[in-house]
Design a protein around this motif. Structure first.
Motif, short mmCIF file in Angstrom:
data_model
loop_
_atom_site.label_atom_id
_atom_site.label_comp_id
_atom_site.label_asym_id
_atom_site.label_seq_id
_atom_site.Cartn_x
_atom_site.Cartn_y
_atom_site.Cartn_z
N GLN A 114 -7.93 -3.64 -7.43
CA GLN A 114 -7.55 -4.37 -8.51
C GLN A 114 -6.07 -3.60 -8.95
N ASP A 115 -5.18 -2.40 -8.34
CA ASP A 115 -4.48 -1.87 -8.00
C ASP A 115 -3.32 -2.09 -7.59
N THR A 116 -3.87 -2.23 -5.91
CA THR A 116 -3.14 -3.36 -5.24
C THR A 116 -2.93 -4.35 -5.53
N MET A 117 -3.76 -5.47 -6.12
CA MET A 117 -2.99 -6.29 -6.31
C MET A 117 -2.28 -7.36 -7.21
N THR A 118 -2.43 -5.89 -8.25
CA THR A 118 -1.47 -5.88 -9.58
C THR A 118 -0.45 -5.44 -8.83
N ASN A 119 -0.08 -5.03 -8.17
CA ASN A 119 1.04 -4.34 -7.46
C ASN A 119 2.05 -5.94 -6.79
N VAL A 120 0.93 -5.78 -6.22
CA VAL A 120 1.56 -7.62 -5.29
C VAL A 120 1.72 -8.69 -5.96
N TRP A 121 1.20 -8.36 -7.51
CA TRP A 121 1.80 -9.48 -8.43
C TRP A 121 3.04 -9.42 -9.00
N LYS A 122 2.77 -7.71 -9.61
CA LYS A 122 4.22 -7.18 -10.04
C LYS A 122 5.44 -7.23 -9.36
N LYS A 123 5.14 -6.98 -8.18
CA LYS A 123 6.52 -6.69 -6.45
C LYS A 123 6.69 -7.36 -5.89
N ALA A 124 6.15 -8.49 -6.16
CA ALA A 124 6.24 -9.50 -5.21
C ALA A 124 7.74 -9.86 -4.50
N HIS A 125 8.49 -10.06 -5.46
CA HIS A 125 10.14 -10.09 -5.55
C HIS A 125 10.79 -8.85 -4.73
N TYR A 126 10.28 -7.70 -4.56
CA TYR A 126 10.88 -6.50 -3.49
C TYR A 126 10.39 -7.40 -2.36
N PHE A 127 9.78 -7.79 -1.41
CA PHE A 127 9.14 -8.70 -0.71
C PHE A 127 10.27 -9.08 0.39
N ASN A 128 10.53 -8.71 1.53
CA ASN A 128 11.62 -8.49 2.24
C ASN A 128 11.11 -9.40 3.78
N ALA A 129 11.25 -10.89 4.32
CA ALA A 129 10.20 -11.17 5.76
C ALA A 129 11.20 -10.49 6.76
N ASP A 130 12.35 -9.97 6.35
CA ASP A 130 13.74 -9.32 7.53
C ASP A 130 12.73 -8.19 7.85
N LYS A 131 12.29 -7.24 6.54
CA LYS A 131 11.48 -5.71 6.90
C LYS A 131 10.22 -6.23 7.92
N GLY A 132 9.87 -7.56 7.73
CA GLY A 132 8.09 -6.74 8.43
C GLY A 132 7.50 -7.88 7.36
N ALA A 133 5.97 -8.09 8.71
CA ALA A 133 4.78 -9.32 7.68
C ALA A 133 4.83 -8.30 6.30
N VAL A 134 3.56 -9.66 5.99
CA VAL A 134 3.47 -9.58 4.52
C VAL A 134 2.20 -8.83 4.64
N THR A 135 1.94 -8.61 5.72
CA THR A 135 0.31 -7.68 5.94
C THR A 135 0.60 -6.49 5.59
N THR A 136 1.82 -5.56 6.00
CA THR A 136 2.04 -4.61 6.89
C THR A 136 3.26 -3.97 5.03
N TRP A 137 3.40 -5.14 4.45
CA TRP A 137 4.13 -5.22 2.97
C TRP A 137 2.73 -4.75 1.78
N VAL A 138 2.01 -5.17 1.95
CA VAL A 138 0.30 -5.11 1.28
C VAL A 138 0.02 -3.92 1.51
N TYR A 139 -0.40 -3.36 2.97
CA TYR A 139 -0.85 -2.56 3.56
C TYR A 139 -0.25 -1.07 2.52
N THR A 140 1.52 -1.12 2.84
CA THR A 140 2.14 0.03 1.78
C THR A 140 1.29 0.19 0.85
N ILE A 141 1.18 -1.03 0.22
CA ILE A 141 0.83 -0.44 -1.56
C ILE A 141 -0.73 -0.59 -2.02
N MET A 142 -1.72 -0.73 -0.16
CA MET A 142 -2.93 -0.30 -0.87
C MET A 142 -2.77 0.90 -0.35
N ARG A 143 -2.38 1.56 0.72
CA ARG A 143 -2.57 2.97 1.08
C ARG A 143 -2.20 3.68 0.54
#
Ligand SMILES: [Zn+2]
Lengths: 225, 207
Positions: free
Chosen positions: B75-104
């Motif tokens: 719940q925590d991780t996916m809430t952050n994905v929903w609220k922070k999606a606009h910070y994702f920058n494809a030039d900086k890395g893959a979605v998996t890396t981004w979600v991993y950071t949030i989850m870890r």
């Protein structure tokens, strides 16, 4: 120039969230100053993420089939999350600065939300412990005043010193801001600084002073821990 | 502590990174995340959720030792994905890396909360999701002025500080801010007026 870096093993454990908060902070603060390790960590991060998320080799289609099964269970969580349509906003990062014996120094971002206990002073060294509650591991900021010396000592456990500001020398060489120095039982040293320095230190046991004379300093051994 | 059984992986081996499947997944995940960021697309979010959920649960069970905690992590991780999606920058890395950071990060904070009495969230300072510099460039135009205002700002009541920060430092519209704080726009306006006049007073006309 930074010449002392965390080992690859430490960087790997760091990216996997396996280090204590005190050591994670040390690696993060080093990386704020070290683009080399920063880049390594980015690679390790991507690799580990891929390992966790991609290994079962399922394609999006496979996952799509999963949806139908679990969709019912997760539907309410998804609704819960998406009901709140607000987006997160960036909150300014409040990095702290500290007034030291020789200068006013800004602390790394990794320390910005950590509470510090009061500074106390013994000899050339002022210490402020971090309130991390990870006993027996303790971490502190150490402000060593210009001309200051820490008596020759060895370590019962490990001692990690991250030099945050200024420089110091010991029997093995000289160190500069960003240097990440990992010592254990096999090492003994006596750091001294000309112009003063700020260190972040993590220890898992008290220091042991070697020379007969330094036994006098044994209080400082437990003080620095 | 460092896990001594931990083996060091070569830093440059990417395993099967470039198989076709992976490439397709990467692209699909990215499309979904961008749809969430730009269009608040709930359907795309549900797709992301379904793809990541079993993996996050698996990670949660092995790191947090209970399925209840794993659910919380999800719940925590996916809430952050929903609220922070606009910070994702494809030039900086893959979605998996981004979600991993949030989850870890979420998992790290949860573990600390379980093991100590302390409540601080340290993970975002240790593994920043948004780089400090980006945040500063975006948020601050005049650093000195900003620093000074911040000092005076701390003298105001919390509710007034909140509106000033929202409007002047985070560049939210009064409507956006009202929505975020869950208060009427009128209240935002009146708080802002009050806060500004107090701030002017305290700063002796420097604002
Ligand atoms: Zn380095």
């Amino acid at each position: 120039m930074i010449t002392h870096h965390p080992s690859d093993e430490l960087l790997t454990a760091f990216t996997q969230g396996e280090l204590t908060a005190s050591l994670s902070i040390a690696v993060a603060a080093h990386n704020e100053l070290c683009p080399v390790c920063q880049e390594k960590v980015e690679k390790l991060n991507a690799q580990h993420a891929q390992m966790l998320f991609d290994t079962d080799n399922e394609t999006i289609d496979d996952a799509g089939n999963d949806i139908q099964e679990s969709e019912l269970n997760w539907m309410s969580m998804i609704d819960d999350i998406t009901d709140d349509d607000s987006q997160s906003v960036l909150v300014p990062i409040d990095t702290k600065s500290v007034q030291l014996s020789y200068d006013n120094v800004q602390l790394p971002r990794a320390l910005s939300n950590v509470s510090l206990k009061k500074w106390s002073k013994l000899g050339d060294v002022s210490r402020a412990r971090l309130e991390l509650e990870e006993e027996p591991i303790r971490s502190s900021l150490l402000d060593i005043s210009p001309g200051g010396v820490v008596p020759l000592h060895t370590h019962k456990g490990f001692e990690l010193t991250l030099l945050l500001d200024g420089s110091f020398e010991d029997d093995m060489g000289s160190y500069h801001a960003g240097d990440f120095i990992w010592l254990d039982k096999s090492h003994s040293h006596s750091p001294r600084t000309t112009d003063g320095c700020l260190c972040y230190a993590v220890l898992d046991d008290a220091m042991e002073f070697k020379e007969g004379f330094s036994k006098l300093f044994n209080p400082i051994g437990s003080y620095l821990y | 502590m460092i896990n001594s059984s931990h083996t060091v992986q070569g830093l440059d081996t990417h395993g099967n990174a470039n198989t076709m499947k992976d490439a397709q997944n990467t692209q699909q995940l990215q499309q979904w995340l961008i749809a969430v960021a730009n269009d608040r697309d709930k359907r795309a979010f549900a797709q992301l959720f379904s793809w990541f959920a079993p993996k996050i649960l698996r990670y949660g069970v092995s790191h947090l030792n209970s399925s209840a905690n794993a659910q919380e992590l999800l719940q925590d991780t996916m809430t952050n994905v929903w609220k922070k999606a606009h910070y994702f920058n494809a030039d900086k890395g893959a979605v998996t890396t981004w979600v991993y950071t949030i989850m870890r990060n979420a998992s790290f904070d949860m573990l600390r909360k379980m093991q100590t009495q302390r409540e601080e969230m340290l993970s975002d300072d240790i593994w920043p999701l948004v780089e400090a510099q980006t945040a500063q460039e975006g948020e601050y135009t005049d650093h000195l002025m900003q620093k000074e205002i911040k000092r005076y700002l701390s003298l105001l009541p919390d509710a007034q500080q909140q509106v000033i920060k929202g409007v002047y430092f985070q560049h939210l519209s009064q409507e956006e801010l009202a929505k975020q704080l869950g208060i009427p726009v009128g209240t935002v306006k009146s708080r802002l007026r009050l806060a500004l006049s107090k701030l002017k007073q305290k700063m002796g006309g420097k604002l």
